[in-house]
Write a protein that holds these residues in place. Sequence first.
Motif, PDB file in Angstrom:
ATOM      1  N   ALA A  71      10.768  -1.178  -2.049  1.00  0.00           N
ATOM      2  CA  ALA A  71       9.319  -1.214  -2.264  1.00  0.00           C
ATOM      3  C   ALA A  71       8.606  -1.690  -1.001  1.00  0.00           C
ATOM      4  O   ALA A  71       7.566  -1.142  -0.616  1.00  0.00           O
ATOM      5  CB  ALA A  71       8.985  -2.127  -3.444  1.00  0.00           C
ATOM      6  N   GLY A  72       9.169  -2.698  -0.334  1.00  0.00           N
ATOM      7  CA  GLY A  72       8.576  -3.183   0.909  1.00  0.00           C
ATOM      8  C   GLY A  72       8.585  -2.117   1.992  1.00  0.00           C
ATOM      9  O   GLY A  72       7.615  -1.941   2.724  1.00  0.00           O
ATOM     10  N   LEU A  95       3.753   3.635   4.109  1.00  0.00           N
ATOM     11  CA  LEU A  95       2.426   4.105   3.705  1.00  0.00           C
ATOM     12  C   LEU A  95       1.336   3.495   4.585  1.00  0.00           C
ATOM     13  O   LEU A  95       0.407   4.191   5.003  1.00  0.00           O
ATOM     14  CB  LEU A  95       2.165   3.777   2.231  1.00  0.00           C
ATOM     15  N   ASN A  96       1.456   2.200   4.863  1.00  0.00           N
ATOM     16  CA  ASN A  96       0.468   1.559   5.738  1.00  0.00           C
ATOM     17  C   ASN A  96       0.499   2.150   7.140  1.00  0.00           C
ATOM     18  O   ASN A  96      -0.548   2.359   7.759  1.00  0.00           O
ATOM     19  CB  ASN A  96       0.714   0.053   5.815  1.00  0.00           C
ATOM     20  N   GLU A  97       1.681   2.416   7.654  1.00  0.00           N
ATOM     21  CA  GLU A  97       1.816   2.990   8.994  1.00  0.00           C
ATOM     22  C   GLU A  97       1.212   4.397   9.040  1.00  0.00           C
ATOM     23  O   GLU A  97       0.511   4.749   9.981  1.00  0.00           O
ATOM     24  CB  GLU A  97       3.300   3.029   9.385  1.00  0.00           C
ATOM     25  N   ALA A 108       8.666   1.166   1.519  1.00  0.00           N
ATOM     26  CA  ALA A 108       7.708   2.203   1.131  1.00  0.00           C
ATOM     27  C   ALA A 108       6.284   1.759   1.441  1.00  0.00           C
ATOM     28  O   ALA A 108       5.477   2.532   1.958  1.00  0.00           O
ATOM     29  CB  ALA A 108       7.857   2.526  -0.356  1.00  0.00           C
ATOM     30  N   TRP A 109       5.961   0.500   1.163  1.00  0.00           N
ATOM     31  CA  TRP A 109       4.625  -0.036   1.450  1.00  0.00           C
ATOM     32  C   TRP A 109       4.350   0.011   2.947  1.00  0.00           C
ATOM     33  O   TRP A 109       3.271   0.408   3.377  1.00  0.00           O
ATOM     34  CB  TRP A 109       4.535  -1.465   0.917  1.00  0.00           C
ATOM     35  N   TRP A 110       5.328  -0.401   3.758  1.00  0.00           N
ATOM     36  CA  TRP A 110       5.149  -0.396   5.210  1.00  0.00           C
ATOM     37  C   TRP A 110       4.949   1.028   5.728  1.00  0.00           C
ATOM     38  O   TRP A 110       4.090   1.280   6.566  1.00  0.00           O
ATOM     39  CB  TRP A 110       6.357  -1.044   5.891  1.00  0.00           C
ATOM     40  N   ASP A 167      -1.141   5.567   7.079  1.00  0.00           N
ATOM     41  CA  ASP A 167      -2.594   5.422   6.954  1.00  0.00           C
ATOM     42  C   ASP A 167      -3.203   4.960   8.274  1.00  0.00           C
ATOM     43  O   ASP A 167      -4.251   5.453   8.687  1.00  0.00           O
ATOM     44  CB  ASP A 167      -2.914   4.422   5.841  1.00  0.00           C
TER      45      ASP A 167
END
Length: 97
Positions: free
Chosen positions: A24-25, A31-33, A27-29, A35
Motif C-alpha cells: 500500500a505504501g 501514485l504521488n510520483e 502504491a501510494w508513493w 501526479d
Amino acid sequence: MVQQHDSAPGTIATLATGAVIGAAGLAWWLLNEADRRRRIGHQKAMLYAPRMQDGSEVLDPSGNGHHHNQHLEERVEKLNAAIADVRRQLESLGGGD
C-alpha cells in the motif's frame, strides 16, 4: 513447544500484514510520483505556451505585418499603463518612501 507452534501463525500474519502495508505504501508513493510528474509537465507546458503564441503574432505569414505590429504596440502600451498603475498603488501603500 506448544508456544512455538502457536506463534508461527502469528508470525505469518504479521509478515502478511507487513507485506500489505508495504504494498500500500509503494502504491501510494507511485501514485504521488505520477501526479507530481503530471503537474510538473503541465506547469512546463503553461510556461512555454504563451511564448509560442506571442512569437506567432510577431511572425505573420499572410503579409499583414503592419496591422499586427500596431496591435502589438497597443498591447505594449496597455501593459505599460497597467504597470504604472500598479507601481502608483504600491507607492501609495508604502507611504511614498
